[in-house]
Design an enzyme around this catalytic site. Structure first.
Site, PDB file in Angstrom:
ATOM      1  N   HIS A 107       0.746  -0.862  -0.325  1.00  0.00           N
ATOM      2  CA  HIS A 107      -0.101  -0.456   0.034  1.00  0.00           C
ATOM      3  C   HIS A 107       0.798   0.852   0.477  1.00  0.00           C
ATOM      4  CE1 HIS A 107       0.495  -0.198   4.849  1.00  0.00           C
ATOM      5  NE2 HIS A 107       0.093   1.260   4.304  1.00  0.00           N
ATOM      6  N   ASP A 137       0.215  -7.514   1.303  1.00  0.00           N
ATOM      7  CA  ASP A 137       0.429  -6.379   1.523  1.00  0.00           C
ATOM      8  C   ASP A 137       2.272  -5.944   1.360  1.00  0.00           C
ATOM      9  OD1 ASP A 137       0.476  -3.717   1.916  1.00  0.00           O
ATOM     10  OD2 ASP A 137      -0.464  -3.342   3.877  1.00  0.00           O
ATOM     11  N   SER A 215       4.783   2.199   8.137  1.00  0.00           N
ATOM     12  CA  SER A 215       4.933   1.092   7.157  1.00  0.00           C
ATOM     13  C   SER A 215       5.472   0.753   6.732  1.00  0.00           C
ATOM     14  CB  SER A 215       3.387   1.405   6.318  1.00  0.00           C
ATOM     15  OG  SER A 215       2.513   2.168   7.139  1.00  0.00           O
TER      16      SER A 215
END
Length: 370
Positions: A107, A137, A215
């Site tokens: 993402h 992901d 992230s």
């Protein structure tokens, strides 16, 4: 006036005078007008030395990743200068191998046409997307630079993790690069939905502070080994609330080589559309309700039956795979991933009041369903 009384009054006045003059006397005689002497300290605590050693060893291999959607180029700008501006998206990544591959979250780079990586020493290099796996992901970048990259982070195992053991996260929260946070592993075997509609299983939960920008960064154990890739936080405000999640390294170590060699990883499935768990709960059913099968899929060829649209009656309910109970979708996807594409599974299916066994082949369904 009695002499003793006068003496007492004088004493009282003297004490009051001293009390009133005390602040002035302190400023006059005790002000530190010169640098104070440095107090020597003892040795650092063992946990402090461990934390420092982990950061010193691993942080050079952690990078900042910035992507931009659309045609605007970075024009040599530092990635954090683009943070928050039109179309920019930033996160963290880390060196995977000596060939210049960087692992991050899908993402972080999904939809980006321009990707830049800033190394710990401040160097900025362009990167290309080598492969992406939205179901996990995860994404792999390849950095274009003539300079050698820092060493890859040692890889550990997530299969033997224990709740309560130390966890360390390094990343770029809110664009503040090279930030270290510490905590413990709060829970294991969590399930995390992805944008691709599947769930990542065996996800690690940690209370090490993870914020936007973390992230794609590494989650480490006390030996400085990679045990997960930080991917999400649970927070109504968008900031850390003590609940962060990481993709387990055993999944990462299985998916990343495929992304490097082929640009994608197979999505094992049998071609069914499953009902939400809430429906099975309302109906009092323990198992995975098959809504329908994909035409021509292994499930279709094996004769699995979906919900009767005319009557609304429930069709087949998958209750076990290869002898392992199935109570929710993630139980089935776990077995599919363990079996792998090209292998066969034996399903135990509740059909009406009887139980039947059905053999199906696992194929690459490319993200279309279980």
């Amino acid at each position: 006036m009695d002499r003793s009384v006068r003496f007492l009054l004088i004493a009282i006045l003297a004490v009051l005078g001293v009390m009133l003059a005390q602040p002035w006397l302190q400023r006059q005689f005790f002000s530190a007008t010169e640098p104070r002497a440095i107090e020597p300290r003892g040795d650092l605590a063992e946990w402090e030395r461990t934390t420092i050693a982990i950061f010193d060893r691993v942080s050079p291999s952690v990078v900042q990743v910035a992507g931009r959607a659309g045609g605007d180029a970075f024009a040599g700008a530092e990635p954090d200068e683009q943070n928050g501006s039109g179309g920019a998206q930033t996160g963290t990544g880390f060196v995977w191998d000596a060939a210049g591959h960087i692992v991050t979250n899908a993402h972080v780079v999904q939809g980006a046409t321009e990707i830049a990586v800033r190394l710990a020493n401040g160097d900025v290099a362009r990167a290309e997307l080598r492969g992406i796996a939205p179901n996990y992901d995860l994404a792999v970048l390849r950095v274009s630079t003539s300079r050698p990259l820092p060493p890859p982070i040692p890889v550990g195992s997530s299969g033997d993790l224990k709740v309560g053991q130390a966890a360390f996260a390094i990343g770029n929260p809110f664009g503040l690069d090279q930030s270290l946070t510490t905590g413990v592993i709060s829970a294991l075997k969590r399930r995390l939905p992805t944008s691709a509609g599947r769930e990542i299983s065996n996800v690690i939960q940690t209370d090490a502070a993870i914020n936007p920008g973390n992230s794609g960064g590494p989650l480490l154990d006390s030996a400085g080994r990679l045990i997960g890739v930080n991917t999400a936080i649970f927070s109504p405000s968008g900031s850390n609330a003590g609940i962060g999640f990481a993709v387990p390294v055993d999944t990462v170590n299985r998916v990343v080589p495929g992304l490097i060699s082929r640009g994608r990883v197979p999505t094992p499935g049998i071609g069914i559309v499953a009902a939400p768990e809430s429906l099975a709960t309302r109906l009092g059913i323990e198992g995975l309700v098959v809504v329908r099968t994909v035409p021509g899929s292994p499930a279709d060829r094996a004769g699995l039956r979906g919900v009767d649209r005319m009557s609304g009656l429930v069709g087949d309910v998958i209750v076990s795979v290869n002898g392992t109970p199935v109570r929710r979708l993630v139980d089935l996807t776990d077995e599919l991933e363990q079996a792998g594409v090209g292998n066969r599974l034996e399903l135990e299916v509740l059909r009406g009041r009887s139980t039947v066994k059905v053999a199906v082949e696992v194929v690459d369904i490319g993200g279309r369903g279980p």
